[in-house]
Design an enzyme around this catalytic site. Sequence first.
Site, PDB file in Angstrom:
ATOM      1  N   PHE A 344       0.902  -1.338   0.173  1.00 26.57           N
ATOM      2  CA  PHE A 344      -0.007  -0.076   0.112  1.00 26.57           C
ATOM      3  C   PHE A 344       0.879   1.186  -0.111  1.00 26.57           C
ATOM      4  CE2 PHE A 344      -3.482  -2.875   1.716  1.00 26.57           C
ATOM      5  CZ  PHE A 344      -4.073  -2.864   0.618  1.00 26.57           C
ATOM      6  N   LYS A 350      -1.798   8.206  -4.297  1.00 28.40           N
ATOM      7  CA  LYS A 350      -2.730   8.175  -2.871  1.00 28.40           C
ATOM      8  C   LYS A 350      -2.018   9.083  -1.986  1.00 28.40           C
ATOM      9  CE  LYS A 350      -2.718   5.010   0.188  1.00 28.40           C
ATOM     10  NZ  LYS A 350      -3.230   3.903   1.065  1.00 28.40           N
ATOM     11  N   TYR A 351      -0.812   9.009  -1.717  1.00 32.67           N
ATOM     12  CA  TYR A 351      -0.192   9.940  -0.782  1.00 32.67           C
ATOM     13  C   TYR A 351       0.108  11.464  -1.373  1.00 32.67           C
ATOM     14  CZ  TYR A 351       0.152   5.805   1.934  1.00 32.67           C
ATOM     15  OH  TYR A 351      -0.231   4.541   2.570  1.00 32.67           O
ATOM     16  N   GLU A 409      -1.413   4.427  16.479  1.00 33.16           N
ATOM     17  CA  GLU A 409      -1.194   3.085  15.627  1.00 33.16           C
ATOM     18  C   GLU A 409      -1.415   2.320  16.672  1.00 33.16           C
ATOM     19  OE1 GLU A 409      -1.246   2.140  12.448  1.00 33.16           O
ATOM     20  OE2 GLU A 409      -1.406   0.338  13.636  1.00 33.16           O
ATOM     21  N   ASP A 437      -5.015   2.022  20.443  1.00 31.12           N
ATOM     22  CA  ASP A 437      -6.417   2.095  19.642  1.00 31.12           C
ATOM     23  C   ASP A 437      -6.811   3.572  19.738  1.00 31.12           C
ATOM     24  OD1 ASP A 437      -9.062   1.949  18.606  1.00 31.12           O
ATOM     25  OD2 ASP A 437      -8.760  -0.325  18.826  1.00 31.12           O
ATOM     26  N   MET A 438      -6.863   4.126  18.790  1.00 32.79           N
ATOM     27  CA  MET A 438      -7.447   5.678  18.449  1.00 32.79           C
ATOM     28  C   MET A 438      -8.743   5.743  19.502  1.00 32.79           C
ATOM     29  SD  MET A 438      -8.847   6.090  14.803  1.00 32.79           S
ATOM     30  CE  MET A 438      -7.850   5.260  13.884  1.00 32.79           C
ATOM     31  N   GLU A 453      -6.360   7.209   7.172  1.00 29.44           N
ATOM     32  CA  GLU A 453      -6.453   6.205   5.615  1.00 29.44           C
ATOM     33  C   GLU A 453      -7.047   4.990   6.212  1.00 29.44           C
ATOM     34  OE1 GLU A 453      -3.530   5.045   3.393  1.00 29.44           O
ATOM     35  OE2 GLU A 453      -1.988   5.323   4.881  1.00 29.44           O
ATOM     36  N   GLU A 462     -14.281  -0.972   6.143  1.00 29.43           N
ATOM     37  CA  GLU A 462     -13.336  -1.278   7.295  1.00 29.43           C
ATOM     38  C   GLU A 462     -13.411  -0.495   8.515  1.00 29.43           C
ATOM     39  OE1 GLU A 462      -9.326  -1.415   5.263  1.00 29.43           O
ATOM     40  OE2 GLU A 462     -10.100  -2.928   3.750  1.00 29.43           O
TER      41      GLU A 462
END
Lengths: 653, 653
Positions: A344, A350-351, A409, A437-438, A453, A462
């Site tokens: 990815f 994408k970036y 992350e 975990d956010m 993302e 997701e």
Amino acid sequence: MPLGEIPGDKSDSRYCGVETQFNDDMPQLLALNINGGFDFVVASLMDPAYRPSLMDNDSSRSGVLPFAGSDLVLSPLQWSSHVVGKISSWIDLDSEDEILRKGSEIALKQEVAWASHLSLQACLLPTPKGESCANYARCVNQILQDLNNNMQLWLRIPLEKSDDDAICGSSDNLGGGQIDSWELWNSFRLLCEHHSQLSIALDVLSSLPSANSLGRWFGESVRAAIIHTNAFLTNARGYPCLSKRHQKLITAFFNHSIQIVVSGKAVHNLPVGSSELADNHTDNHVDGLPIHPLRSYLDYVGYLYQRLGPLPEQERFELGYRDFLQSPLQPLMDNLEAQTYETFEKDTVKYIQYQRAICKALLDRIPDEKASSVTTVLMVVGAGRGPLVRASLQAAEETGRKLRVYAVEKNPNAVVTLHSLVKLEGWEDIVTIVSSDMRCWDAPEKADILVSELLGSFGDNELSPECLDGAQRFLKQEGISIPSSYTSFIQPVTAAKLFNDVKSHKDLVHFETAYVVKLHRVARLAPCQPVFTFTHPEYSNKKNNQRYKKLKFEIPSDTGSAMVHGFAGYFDATLYKDVHLGIEPSTATPNMFSWFPIFFPLRTPVCLQPGSPLEVHLWRSCGATKVWYEWCVTSPIASAIHNCNGRSYWVGL
Amino acid sequence: MPLGEIPGDKSDSRYCGVETQFNDDMPQLLALNINGGFDFVVASLMDPAYRPSLMDNDSSRSGVLPFAGSDLVLSPLQWSSHVVGKISSWIDLDSEDEILRKGSEIALKQEVAWASHLSLQACLLPTPKGESCANYARCVNQILQDLNNNMQLWLRIPLEKSDDDAICGSSDNLGGGQIDSWELWNSFRLLCEHHSQLSIALDVLSSLPSANSLGRWFGESVRAAIIHTNAFLTNARGYPCLSKRHQKLITAFFNHSIQIVVSGKAVHNLPVGSSELADNHTDNHVDGLPIHPLRSYLDYVGYLYQRLGPLPEQERFELGYRDFLQSPLQPLMDNLEAQTYETFEKDTVKYIQYQRAICKALLDRIPDEKASSVTTVLMVVGAGRGPLVRASLQAAEETGRKLRVYAVEKNPNAVVTLHSLVKLEGWEDIVTIVSSDMRCWDAPEKADILVSELLGSFGDNELSPECLDGAQRFLKQEGISIPSSYTSFIQPVTAAKLFNDVKSHKDLVHFETAYVVKLHRVARLAPCQPVFTFTHPEYSNKKNNQRYKKLKFEIPSDTGSAMVHGFAGYFDATLYKDVHLGIEPSTATPNMFSWFPIFFPLRTPVCLQPGSPLEVHLWRSCGATKVWYEWCVTSPIASAIHNCNGRSYWVGL
């Protein structure tokens, strides 16, 4: 020999065949045509004059083999790589004449059995005759049950069937006195339950149906296209060529691994020995052998093939994924592997879009005069191995804004790499790494910008909405989320290959699962329509991530009837203002490869008649531990509701 | 109390209910109605004014129960035997108003959960509103997945839905501005996959659709019929009564175990205390309790029930077999048991027909003047325990002809009984018992008459053709076979119960098997058509027992749309000249009980639109060791070919 070598193309469409007249000297027939430049012959295995005896009930036991040739006349390799067996075209299993019907059944079974004995890769079955094809389909279906796995049965179907011929099944006339031969195929394959060894050989004649009508075949299992010499035009120098529409069609066949077969008599009178396009082949001719009468047609087909040019790098990369069903990621429940990150992160397009969006957000938030005094707090939630951290820092540099970055992350393995990256790049003063975990992180300050993302092929699949709901706590009231919104889209598709792959599991679960898949052998039957939209941040107190959408699709009227095997799904995301990112075909971001489409199958394919709309319902449901979709069709006829209560497919929270 | 006692009827239709207004004093409500003569109430469980809170996200955790009553106000037995829960009629899951939609979902789930907690036998779900029912069906489908097995959900469907109401799914108007409410049901149940706990409560109003349209409901899972007081007429003395058509309908409901529920306000003003039909009930009234305002309607329903009269003996015998799927006999492979012989031998009607046929054959063969000089050789092939031997000897006696009988039987156990019968009756000089399979017996002489009873429900399905082909060797050239021919018949049927029973096995095999079944909850959608005919003896050298038949059924145009779950099959046999025997409904031999019909299911039910014909194909195929049928539909859409190569169902040779 193959039509040419195109870098990246390893498909069967390199090989070109020729339909031949019956000849009981098979070695001679083969030599003539292979030496003439063709790769294989489509040849009758039985003398067309032969009729199995019906009177003698013992014929099956004592009768002689139906034709003179022996399997020894060719080597097994020659049989299997150079001969497609052409089943006698006189057979008519739906005749009113019972004697003919029974004789046809005996002949069909004998010939396929013989072809199977020879290990041929395929047999060409004659076009169904008469008003009905049910008895023909019943007999073929019986054969298919025990057929050697390596053999395909190609049902010969004309792209256009004239009104004079009666056809099978429902017979709504399309405008212009034409009968829709796709319906003939559709009845036949439904009777044979979409058997994976039953495929199509299309007869291409001089006139072609509409583009929408033709488009349906690309969702079907077409293996060969038989181009008749009288479908060719004549160019200024007297050589055969094809109309623009025909050229486009042949090119599309090549792109779908469909083999070309040339058929018919040479109708262009060329000076013997001349071959305009094939001068380079002349050396290959064995001395004394005449040039093949259809050589100029073959050369033209070769010219079209070589004109394709090499495959673009992205397509070459994606080749192995074409029409291959993958289960969507479960990034919340599972930790991604290094290899997945690697893939990815290579998606530079994408970036670049993210960096553009972050630049615009920084400029909007911090006027030039405050650029050096105000520090923007930017949090990357789901930082992975750091590509968005890099994009953020590059945006800060590009705009001259000051940044403080938190990289959040949950995957402890990715966090290891993050630390090493920060150290390597010397970002220690700017970037704080948070291993959490956010949804449960207790942030020390609030963010101006939240960058993530978390999107799947279908946008929210997701669980981006649930994750960002959790992260929203530490976004300032007027803060910005990048992406700021995303929308999913669907469109109905014909996808016989995918349907068969789902069916091969023989269970309900696989029919109630959405798959990530590089769609290729698919006919898109109508433009996409938007399904669910999520916006971030979302402070409404009626906030809810459940969704329900009813959609109505109209198939273009010149398509004819069509089969819906399921729905292709896509997303489009607004990162910030006019910067978007997405895979919805009409607005897709070019050269981005992180997402393949998603595919929602239907347990029972739905046949659409011209003019009758397709009504579809989709739900996004949320439970305590999972999120899932349910889907159904209510028109033209109601289907079952798929994936009730997320029984088959769900995404864990 | 029950509507009455009819000998033999133990079905639920003895019980009559009443739909009540909401009353939070459930014990009082129940007492009033049970004392008033009803057996159960259809009562709201929740105050219609109550709306679940949508604003408070925590309501599901902290909210109070939705209504004042407690489960303790009635005993568990009272709840389960006397109360049907009526779900709030305000709910509308397909509203455009998202708040109403979500509130409806919460209320529906809460109310069904409460009803389930009370162990109610059924809940009445309100009629779907609006243009679509997909979200309602999705929610009900979710509920059904985890519903207590003992509870039914009755979806309320009006027999006629006026044009003003929008409806769900496709909406072809029938003549007369009416919308077909059956389509509403059909969409709903397809979305819920024919769930066996989803059934129907029909609203019966003053006008009724056509008889063909009504007929469809008898193939569906209708549990209750709610008759509105304004559907009643007034008789000469001011009492309620029903039109002839309504009476016929209610009688049909009784015959299909459908419970009646009376609903609405009393619209007939009767003198207080008077009850024309219920004089005999007066003693039952508790002093001081007023007569129930709907008593006169209940009495009329009771009158219709009692008018049914006792069930005929044959129907009473067959009651336990109604809609019960049985695998057909394999009389060639298996030997029948004594009990099976016992049952079939009791079918006197059948043997009377045989005797009549044998009489006629004897008279035709032997003129009066030769009656005493010529002995006719008659062979009973498949003699079993001897009933046809007896019928033959009685025919000889009746006609004064001389007979020599061979009784050929392959089951050695039946042969034992045959010997004992012959001895008991003193038939030793006339009857020779042969313990052999007729297909390989070496007969000492040729027969004048061959008598057999080898027919199955579908005529040839127990391999009578193959057996008689074998026996034909020992029939004289001009000899007679009794039966001389037989023909099978089919007709398309709606049979939701049978479909569900087949589906419950969750495999392909059961969907590709033909069943013997006493059809009861079935809607016959079109007249029977003949399928396969066999004639005996058959000396043609093209003789073949394979058959193929294509049939086209037209549904009467006033039926509306209809669902085909499969085909009912029958036979009719010509024993000799005008003496026939059969179960084809239009010509069935009265009072014969040896054969129930056969049922060929469809894996995917086919929905027929008005005016579109149903095209069906049937094959009888013969292999070395077995005979089997294959079947399919090709119009309106092609189905799979069922039972390819006899993979699921076959009869052994």
